[in-house]
Structure formats: structure tokens, C-alpha cells
Design a protein around this motif. Structure first.
Motif, PDB file in Angstrom:
ATOM      1  N   PRO A 206       0.842  -1.203   0.000  1.00 59.87           N
ATOM      2  CA  PRO A 206       0.000   0.000   0.000  1.00 59.87           C
ATOM      3  C   PRO A 206       0.876   1.251   0.000  1.00 59.87           C
ATOM      4  N   GLU A 207       0.491   2.225  -0.781  1.00 63.52           N
ATOM      5  CA  GLU A 207       1.341   3.402  -0.975  1.00 63.52           C
ATOM      6  C   GLU A 207       1.732   4.071   0.334  1.00 63.52           C
ATOM      7  N   ALA A 208       0.805   4.150   1.268  1.00 58.60           N
ATOM      8  CA  ALA A 208       1.096   4.801   2.546  1.00 58.60           C
ATOM      9  C   ALA A 208       2.138   4.038   3.360  1.00 58.60           C
ATOM     10  N   GLY A 209       2.278   2.760   3.092  1.00 58.68           N
ATOM     11  CA  GLY A 209       3.212   1.933   3.853  1.00 58.68           C
ATOM     12  C   GLY A 209       4.561   1.750   3.187  1.00 58.68           C
ATOM     13  N   ARG A 210       4.790   2.430   2.097  1.00 60.97           N
ATOM     14  CA  ARG A 210       6.059   2.283   1.384  1.00 60.97           C
ATOM     15  C   ARG A 210       7.149   3.153   2.019  1.00 60.97           C
ATOM     16  N   VAL A 211       7.562   2.735   3.201  1.00 62.06           N
ATOM     17  CA  VAL A 211       8.615   3.427   3.942  1.00 62.06           C
ATOM     18  C   VAL A 211       9.631   2.380   4.390  1.00 62.06           C
ATOM     19  N   LEU A 212      10.851   2.523   3.932  1.00 59.57           N
ATOM     20  CA  LEU A 212      11.912   1.569   4.233  1.00 59.57           C
ATOM     21  C   LEU A 212      12.902   2.210   5.196  1.00 59.57           C
ATOM     22  N   VAL A 213      12.955   1.692   6.419  1.00 58.67           N
ATOM     23  CA  VAL A 213      13.855   2.214   7.453  1.00 58.67           C
ATOM     24  C   VAL A 213      14.954   1.187   7.700  1.00 58.67           C
ATOM     25  N   THR A 214      16.202   1.606   7.468  1.00 57.22           N
ATOM     26  CA  THR A 214      17.342   0.683   7.554  1.00 57.22           C
ATOM     27  C   THR A 214      18.450   1.259   8.432  1.00 57.22           C
ATOM     28  N   ALA A 215      19.489   0.437   8.614  1.00 58.44           N
ATOM     29  CA  ALA A 215      20.589   0.820   9.494  1.00 58.44           C
ATOM     30  C   ALA A 215      21.442   1.955   8.929  1.00 58.44           C
ATOM     31  N   HIS A 216      21.665   1.978   7.612  1.00 61.64           N
ATOM     32  CA  HIS A 216      22.385   3.107   7.030  1.00 61.64           C
ATOM     33  C   HIS A 216      21.803   3.432   5.664  1.00 61.64           C
ATOM     34  N   ASP A 217      22.095   4.620   5.190  1.00 58.98           N
ATOM     35  CA  ASP A 217      21.421   5.173   4.015  1.00 58.98           C
ATOM     36  C   ASP A 217      21.990   4.586   2.723  1.00 58.98           C
ATOM     37  N   ALA A 218      21.788   3.265   2.543  1.00 55.20           N
ATOM     38  CA  ALA A 218      22.328   2.590   1.363  1.00 55.20           C
ATOM     39  C   ALA A 218      21.282   2.391   0.272  1.00 55.20           C
ATOM     40  N   PHE A 219      20.012   2.598   0.589  1.00 54.77           N
ATOM     41  CA  PHE A 219      18.938   2.212  -0.327  1.00 54.77           C
ATOM     42  C   PHE A 219      18.306   3.396  -1.057  1.00 54.77           C
ATOM     43  N   GLY A 220      19.029   4.508  -1.131  1.00 53.80           N
ATOM     44  CA  GLY A 220      18.482   5.695  -1.782  1.00 53.80           C
ATOM     45  C   GLY A 220      18.142   5.484  -3.239  1.00 53.80           C
ATOM     46  N   TYR A 221      19.024   4.826  -3.992  1.00 53.55           N
ATOM     47  CA  TYR A 221      18.746   4.546  -5.406  1.00 53.55           C
ATOM     48  C   TYR A 221      17.546   3.606  -5.537  1.00 53.55           C
ATOM     49  N   PHE A 222      17.424   2.686  -4.622  1.00 52.70           N
ATOM     50  CA  PHE A 222      16.292   1.762  -4.614  1.00 52.70           C
ATOM     51  C   PHE A 222      14.986   2.543  -4.433  1.00 52.70           C
ATOM     52  N   GLY A 223      15.002   3.457  -3.480  1.00 50.61           N
ATOM     53  CA  GLY A 223      13.811   4.261  -3.236  1.00 50.61           C
ATOM     54  C   GLY A 223      13.430   5.132  -4.415  1.00 50.61           C
ATOM     55  N   ASP A 224      14.422   5.793  -5.013  1.00 50.95           N
ATOM     56  CA  ASP A 224      14.164   6.661  -6.165  1.00 50.95           C
ATOM     57  C   ASP A 224      13.623   5.878  -7.352  1.00 50.95           C
ATOM     58  N   ALA A 225      14.190   4.687  -7.586  1.00 52.63           N
ATOM     59  CA  ALA A 225      13.825   3.904  -8.767  1.00 52.63           C
ATOM     60  C   ALA A 225      12.474   3.226  -8.637  1.00 52.63           C
ATOM     61  N   TYR A 226      12.120   2.812  -7.421  1.00 52.00           N
ATOM     62  CA  TYR A 226      10.939   1.953  -7.265  1.00 52.00           C
ATOM     63  C   TYR A 226       9.843   2.555  -6.393  1.00 52.00           C
ATOM     64  N   GLY A 227       9.961   3.841  -6.089  1.00 48.62           N
ATOM     65  CA  GLY A 227       8.867   4.543  -5.440  1.00 48.62           C
ATOM     66  C   GLY A 227       8.627   4.174  -3.989  1.00 48.62           C
ATOM     67  N   ILE A 228       9.684   4.149  -3.193  1.00 43.17           N
ATOM     68  CA  ILE A 228       9.537   3.855  -1.780  1.00 43.17           C
ATOM     69  C   ILE A 228      10.417   4.828  -0.993  1.00 43.17           C
ATOM     70  N   ARG A 229       9.853   5.395   0.067  1.00 42.50           N
ATOM     71  CA  ARG A 229      10.608   6.341   0.879  1.00 42.50           C
ATOM     72  C   ARG A 229      11.631   5.582   1.717  1.00 42.50           C
ATOM     73  N   VAL A 230      12.853   6.117   1.774  1.00 39.73           N
ATOM     74  CA  VAL A 230      13.940   5.427   2.472  1.00 39.73           C
ATOM     75  C   VAL A 230      14.526   6.326   3.552  1.00 39.73           C
ATOM     76  N   MET A 231      14.753   5.744   4.715  1.00 39.71           N
ATOM     77  CA  MET A 231      15.413   6.459   5.810  1.00 39.71           C
ATOM     78  C   MET A 231      16.454   5.538   6.435  1.00 39.71           C
ATOM     79  N   GLY A 232      17.625   6.086   6.745  1.00 39.02           N
ATOM     80  CA  GLY A 232      18.679   5.303   7.374  1.00 39.02           C
ATOM     81  C   GLY A 232      19.153   5.961   8.649  1.00 39.02           C
ATOM     82  N   LEU A 233      19.509   5.139   9.630  1.00 39.85           N
ATOM     83  CA  LEU A 233      20.016   5.674  10.892  1.00 39.85           C
ATOM     84  C   LEU A 233      21.362   6.349  10.684  1.00 39.85           C
ATOM     85  N   GLN A 234      22.259   5.674   9.972  1.00 40.75           N
ATOM     86  CA  GLN A 234      23.558   6.250   9.644  1.00 40.75           C
ATOM     87  C   GLN A 234      23.520   6.845   8.245  1.00 40.75           C
ATOM     88  N   GLY A 235      24.588   7.554   7.907  1.00 40.75           N
ATOM     89  CA  GLY A 235      24.667   8.167   6.595  1.00 40.75           C
ATOM     90  C   GLY A 235      24.995   7.152   5.516  1.00 40.75           C
TER      91      GLY A 235
END
Length: 324
Positions: A206-235
Motif C-alpha cells: 500500500p502506498e502509505a506503507g512504502r517506507v523503508l527504514v534501515t541501518a544506514h542510508d544505502a537504499f536511496g537509489y532503490f527508493g528513487d527507482a521503485y517509489g519507496i521512501r527510504v530512511m537510514g540511521l547512519q549516513g
């Protein structure tokens, strides 16, 4: 004082002369091998000895090179390339190699200087070199270098990396160009199918649930390409340590947005995300670990993440199952 000097015998003088000549010959040979133009495979040699850094590159080189290459990866499962320090044994492996292929964009941290020196003597190529800088994510805002190096999380970028590997092999070993081109064509077709598969799986969340929270900010390209918001604890680089403010900020985000799942990474200790989960629980919000993702390294041999394609498929299936 002159008469105190010990005179050398004819035999000693001859030995010294031979030593000097040998040194000159070795230096001359080293100079020839060190010239940038001396970078093509000699006819009739055995498999090309290639040293790679991260497992994802190792996998692609093997797929495209086939029997014409012998690939040795420096960084195995669970190894963090951002913090990796080359050992003396690694330096020897790099020195002995016919060719070196690495990620680039400062993924390998301090090893960049080593690669810059080696490229004067042998093909030493960053697989990211042909990606248009305009489509690269900035790394500076997330505690990294100029660009985010985690290009493999956008399959289209990884197609570019595969093409660079193909072209590098063709240029070095034109006698087997047809083999490399045929293998690359088949592999890139698999990558394009994978790209479509990832899009379909993320669309199930579901669009509202497309939030990916991970240990470090490695999934930015994944988020941009496939439409999911990404947040990482580390840079972007794990070399930038997180602090209590980072934990509190991410905890508050989870509570305010009622995020139900976060993800740990195979190459990063879980304690970082456990601190965030504990903080959210103290505020009355339960968060679970949605699963383990592979970010900077692949899985162990024989696992469901021991190739690039299997790794990405594992990640997207894990994410979809936890967030649907």
C-alpha cells in the motif's frame, strides 16, 4: 685516508657490475609493464586473473567472463566496504592481478589511492565510471562523498556497470570479444527482467506503507527507482558514526508515522536498530524487525542471496512481506 680504502678484487668488481646491470634490466622491465598503454592480453595466455572488491562485482564479472576469467574477490559476505582496510595480502593480490575492477564513487574508502596508482600499470576500472553524473544521488548531505556509491540498488545503473565490465574485457581480450558480448547480452536480459519484477513487488505494498527504514542510508537509489521512501540511521558511509540525536530522530519518526517494521543489514551490527526499537517501545509504539537485508555485501555461498540477482530478489521479497 685514501690509502685506508680497501681495494676490491676483480671478482668483487665483476659481481658489483652484474648486480647493477640486473637492477637496470629489472627497472626497465618494470617501466614497460607500468606504461598505461601496456594493457592488452597476450595471445595464448590462460584465463584473465581479475581481482574485484565487493561480491556484487565479483558475481557480474564471473557471469560475463565465464571460462575466460579467474575472479578473486577481496570482500566476502558480511564485509563492509566503507570501513575495509587492505591487508598486505590484498596488496599482493592486486599486484599479481591482470585486471582490477572496483565500485568507485569512494565506495571502497581509502583504497581509492591504491587504485589510482595501479591504473598506471594495468587495467584498473571503476564499474560506475560510465553512469551519467546527473542521475547519481548526492552523498554529501548524508555524510558521504560527492556521490552515493550504492548504484546496484537501481538495476538500470547495474546494467551500466555490466556494460562497463563487458567493454573492459573486450578491450583487454579482443580474441574472446564474442564470448563476452554474448554472455553480457544474456545477463543484461536477466537484469531487465529483475527490474520489472522489483517494480511489481513494490507495487503490492500500500502506498502509505512504502517506507523503508534501515541501518544506514544505502537504499536511496532503490527508493528513487521503485517509489519507496527510504530512511537510514547512519549516513551513506558507515564510517560516519550515529549518535543519540540520530536515534531519537528516527525513533520519533517511527512513532509519529506509526511505522511497524524496520530492517537490519547483514554487514552492520544490529545493535543500532535495536536502540531505535527500544526507544519507540518506551513511547508506547511497538516496532518489529522486518528482516535482514543485504546492502554492501551478498549472502554466504549456497544462500538465497549469494548472487546479485538473488540478493536483490531476497531484499525486495523481505521488504514486501514485512510492509504489505
Amino acid at each position: 685516508m685514501d690509502e685506508l680504502k680497501v681495494k676490491k678484487s676483480p671478482l668483487q668488481r665483476a659481481k658489483m657490475t652484474l648486480s647493477i646491470l640486473a637492477f637496470i634490466v629489472i627497472a626497465a622491465c618494470s617501466k614497460v609493464e607500468g606504461e598505461p598503454g601496456h594493457q592488452q592480453r597476450a595471445e595464448g595466455e590462460g584465463p584473465i586473473h581479475i581481482v574485484t572488491t565487493i561480491g556484487m562485482i565479483t558475481d557480474v564479472v564471473q557471469e560475463i567472463g565465464g571460462e575466460e576469467v579467474k575472479v578473486q574477490g577481496l570482500m566476502g559476505p558480511g564485509v563492509d566496504p566503507h570501513l575495509y582496510k587492505a591487508s598486505q595480502g590484498d596488496i599482493q593480490k592486486l599486484d599479481d592481478a591482470d585486471m582490477i575492477l572496483y565500485g568507485g564513487l569512494h565506495l571502497e574508502g581509502k583504497m581509492q589511492e591504491i587504485f589510482e596508482k595501479l591504473e598506471q600499470r594495468k587495467p584498473t576500472v571503476a564499474v560506475s565510471k560510465n553512469i551519467d553524473p546527473s542521475v547519481l544521488r548526492s552523498g554529501k548531505d548524508a555524510g558521504g562523498s560527492q556521490y552515493d556509491p550504492h548504484i546496484w540498488f537501481n538495476v538500470k545503473h547495474w546494467v551500466s556497470a555490466a556494460e562497463t565490465i563487458r567493454d573492459t574485457l573486450v578491450e583487454y581480450d579482443p580474441d574472446h570479444a564474442a564470448v563476452y558480448k554474448q554472455n553480457a547480452e544474456a545477463y543484461i536480459a536477466e537484469l531487465n527482467a529483475l527490474d520489472a519484477e522489483v517494480r511489481e513487488r513494490i507495487a503490492e505494498i500500500p502506498e502509505a506503507g512504502r517506507v523503508l527504514v534501515t541501518a544506514h542510508d544505502a537504499f536511496g537509489y532503490f527508493g528513487d527507482a521503485y517509489g519507496i521512501r527510504v530512511m537510514g540511521l547512519q549516513g551513506i558511509s558507515t564510517a560516519s558514526e550515529y549518535g543519540s540525536k540520530d536515534v531519537s530522530k528516527l525513533r520519533d519518526f517511527l512513532v509519529e508515522n506509526q511505522i511497524k517494521a524496520v530492517f537490519v543489514e547483514s554487514s552492520i551490527p544490529t545493535k543500532s536498530m535495536e536502540a531505535v526499537i527500544a526507544g519507540a517501545k518506551e513511547m508506547g509504539h511497538d516496532v518489529k524487525i522486518g528482516g535482514e537485508l543485504f546492502s554492501d555485501s551478498m549472502g554466504e555461498p549456497g544462500s538465497d542471496a549469494d548472487t546479485y540477482i538473488k540478493m536483490l530478489r531476497h531484499n525486495v521479497n523481505t521488504i514486501a512481506a514485512a510492509l504489505k
